[in-house]
Design an enzyme around this catalytic site. Structure first.
Site, PDB file in Angstrom:
ATOM      1  N   CYS A 112       0.823  -1.201   0.000  1.00 21.35           N
ATOM      2  CA  CYS A 112       0.000   0.000   0.000  1.00 21.35           C
ATOM      3  C   CYS A 112       0.858   1.252   0.000  1.00 21.35           C
ATOM      4  CB  CYS A 112      -0.964   0.010   1.193  1.00 21.35           C
ATOM      5  SG  CYS A 112      -0.201  -0.048   2.821  1.00 21.35           S
ATOM      6  N   CYS A 113       0.234   2.370  -0.339  1.00 18.52           N
ATOM      7  CA  CYS A 113       0.897   3.657  -0.380  1.00 18.52           C
ATOM      8  C   CYS A 113       2.019   3.627  -1.424  1.00 18.52           C
ATOM      9  CB  CYS A 113       1.395   4.024   1.018  1.00 18.52           C
ATOM     10  SG  CYS A 113       1.843   5.759   1.213  1.00 18.52           S
ATOM     11  N   ILE A 114       3.259   3.913  -1.047  1.00 18.47           N
ATOM     12  CA  ILE A 114       4.383   3.960  -1.981  1.00 18.47           C
ATOM     13  C   ILE A 114       4.997   2.575  -2.220  1.00 18.47           C
ATOM     14  CG2 ILE A 114       6.116   4.385  -0.193  1.00 18.47           C
ATOM     15  CD1 ILE A 114       6.101   6.043  -3.673  1.00 18.47           C
TER      16      ILE A 114
END
Length: 228
Positions: A112-114
Site C-alpha cells: 500500500c501507499c508507496i
C-alpha cells in the site's frame, strides 16, 4: 491500519524488518533530518511493533500464507532507494528475496501507499496502483510515481482510495421510484495473475478513515487470495 484489518480478518500475524541502518532520522517537529542521530530499522520497527518482531532475513514462505508491505517513506528510503533514485532505485536484498520467494510460491503479496514500487521493480510485468497519474490540484501529490512504475516495466492501474456515492441514489422503474442508501466502495487493485494486491492509501490527500478503509480492502483481498 494493516494490523487492525488483519486482526479483524482473523489472521495470525508475524512481523519482520530488515536489520540495516535507517537512511536518516527525521525530527518530525521540524520536518528535517536530525544530523547527529542514527537508528537501526529493525530496532525502530521493534518499538512500533512493541517488540514482537524478527529480522527479515528469517522470513520464509514455508511458514506463511501471504506477505504485506506497509507503505510510507520507510519503503522508499529503507526498503529501497526509490526516494533518491526513482526508477533507477535498488531494493534491499532481503526485501527482493521475500518478494521473489512469495511470487514463486504463488502466495499473495499486499502493498500500500508507496510500497507498490517494490513489486514494480522486482516482479516483471506486475500490475499495481498508487492511485492517479495526475496531481489534480494537489489531491494526488505523488502522482509522478505512476510514471516511474511504468518505466520500471510494470503496469499502473488508476484507482481511487474510495468511490463515493450520493446519500440517496434514485432509480425510476415503470413510474415507481426506488431509493437506495449506498455504502462507499473502497478500492484495491488485484493482479490475479501475480497475486499482487495494492491500494493508494496516503498517496492521496483525503480523509484518514477513507485511507484506513482502502487499506482494509487490500488486506481483505490478500486474505481471500490465500484461499483460507
Amino acid at each position: 491500519s494493516v494490523l487492525v484489518h488483519l486482526s479483524r480478518g482473523g489472521a495470525e500475524v508475524h512481523m519482520y524488518a530488515p536489520d540495516v541502518p535507517q537512511m536518516h532520522v527525521i525530527d518530525h517537529s521540524k520536518g528535517q533530518p536530525a544530523e547527529a542521530e542514527s537508528r537501526n530499522v529493525l530496532v525502530e520497527s521493534a518499538r512500533i511493533a512493541r517488540g514482537k518482531i524478527a529480522s527479515l532475513a528469517t522470513l520464509t514462505t514455508a511458514d506463511h500464507d501471504a506477505v504485506i508491505f506497509p507503505g510510507g517513506f520507510g519503503a522508499a528510503k529503507n526498503l529501497s532507494t526509490f526516494a533518491v533514485d526513482g526508477k533507477d532505485c535498488k531494493v534491499n536484498t532481503e526485501v527482493e528475496r521475500v518478494l521473489k520467494d512469495f511470487h514463486k510460491a504463488g502466495k499473495p503479496i499486499g502493498l500500500c501507499c508507496i510500497s507498490p514500487v517494490l513489486a514494480a521493480k522486482v516482479l516483471s510485468g506486475a500490475e499495481v496502483t498508487v492511485g492517479h497519474e495526475e496531481e489534480e490540484g494537489g489531491k494526488w501529490p505523488y502522482a509522478g510515481t505512476a510514471g516511474a512504475i511504468k518505466e520500471l516495466g510494470a503496469k499502473h492501474c488508476v484507482k481511487e482510495v474510495t468511490i463515493s456515492f450520493p446519500d440517496n441514489f434514485h432509480i425510476e422503474r415503470q413510474h415507481k421510484m426506488s431509493v437506495f442508501s449506498l455504502t462507499p466502495f473502497y478500492e484495491a487493485h488485484v493482479d490475479t495473475k501475480n497475486k499482487v494486491v495494492t491500494t493508494p492509501a496516503f498517496m492521496c490527500e483525503t480523509e484518514l478513515h477513507k485511507i484506513f478503509d482502502g487499506i482494509g480492502a487490500m488486506v481483505k483481498n490478500v486474505l481471500k487470495l490465500t484461499g483460507k
